[in-house]
Design a protein around this motif. Structure first.
Motif, short mmCIF file in Angstrom:
data_model
loop_
_atom_site.label_atom_id
_atom_site.label_comp_id
_atom_site.label_asym_id
_atom_site.label_seq_id
_atom_site.Cartn_x
_atom_site.Cartn_y
_atom_site.Cartn_z
N LYS A 74 21.75 23.43 16.04
CA LYS A 74 21.61 24.23 15.09
C LYS A 74 22.29 25.19 15.05
N ASP A 118 26.03 17.00 17.94
CA ASP A 118 24.87 16.55 19.41
C ASP A 118 24.86 16.43 19.95
N SER A 167 26.59 24.40 14.75
CA SER A 167 26.52 24.03 13.43
C SER A 167 26.49 24.85 12.68
N LYS A 168 25.96 25.83 12.78
CA LYS A 168 25.93 27.06 11.06
C LYS A 168 27.63 27.60 11.61
N GLY A 198 30.32 24.75 10.31
CA GLY A 198 29.94 24.04 9.17
C GLY A 198 29.97 23.19 9.12
N LYS A 199 29.97 22.45 8.01
CA LYS A 199 30.20 20.39 7.09
C LYS A 199 31.12 19.76 7.83
N ASP A 200 32.11 20.33 8.18
CA ASP A 200 33.50 20.07 8.94
C ASP A 200 33.41 18.91 10.47
N TYR A 201 32.28 19.79 10.92
CA TYR A 201 31.72 19.01 12.68
C TYR A 201 30.57 17.78 12.73
N MET A 202 30.26 17.76 12.86
CA MET A 202 28.97 16.98 13.45
C MET A 202 28.65 17.49 15.02
N LYS A 251 34.78 13.32 10.27
CA LYS A 251 34.72 14.57 11.13
C LYS A 251 35.06 14.56 12.67
#
Length: 96
Positions: A15, A28, A18-19, A22-26, A3
């Motif tokens: 947060k 932080d 991230s919405k 999606g799940k293809d990225y981290m 990712k």
């Protein structure tokens, strides 16, 4: 496939971003500044063209370790600072 990592300044942005991504990225957060000039020393190398000497801010060691570990796992690291001078400085310190 690893990712990609996006580093922002604020944990609140993690947060929200991230919405969208999606799940293809981290995603932080650096939680603000991570490095600064030393408080007890001059902070520059007088014999080397006054090159600055930065150190990790006390209490931010765990943040730096976490970001380094995430960056090693990532395919690509993107810095997403706030669009101001302070944000640019934070991103530069994170990159260093």
């Amino acid at each position: 496939m690893p990712k990609d990592l996006i580093i922002v300044e604020s944990p609140a942005k993690v947060k929200t971003i991230s919405k969208f991504l999606g799940k293809d990225y981290m995603v932080d957060a650096s939680v603000g500044h991570v490095r600064d000039l030393p408080t007890r020393d001059l902070g520059v190398d007088e014999e080397n063209n006054f090159a600055p000497h930065y150190e990790v801010i006390q209490g931010k060691e765990d943040v730096v370790k976490r970001l380094k570990a995430a960056a090693k796992k990532a395919g690509t690291v993107y810095l997403a600072p706030d669009p101001d001078r302070e944000g640019e400085a934070i991103a530069w310190h994170v990159a260093e």
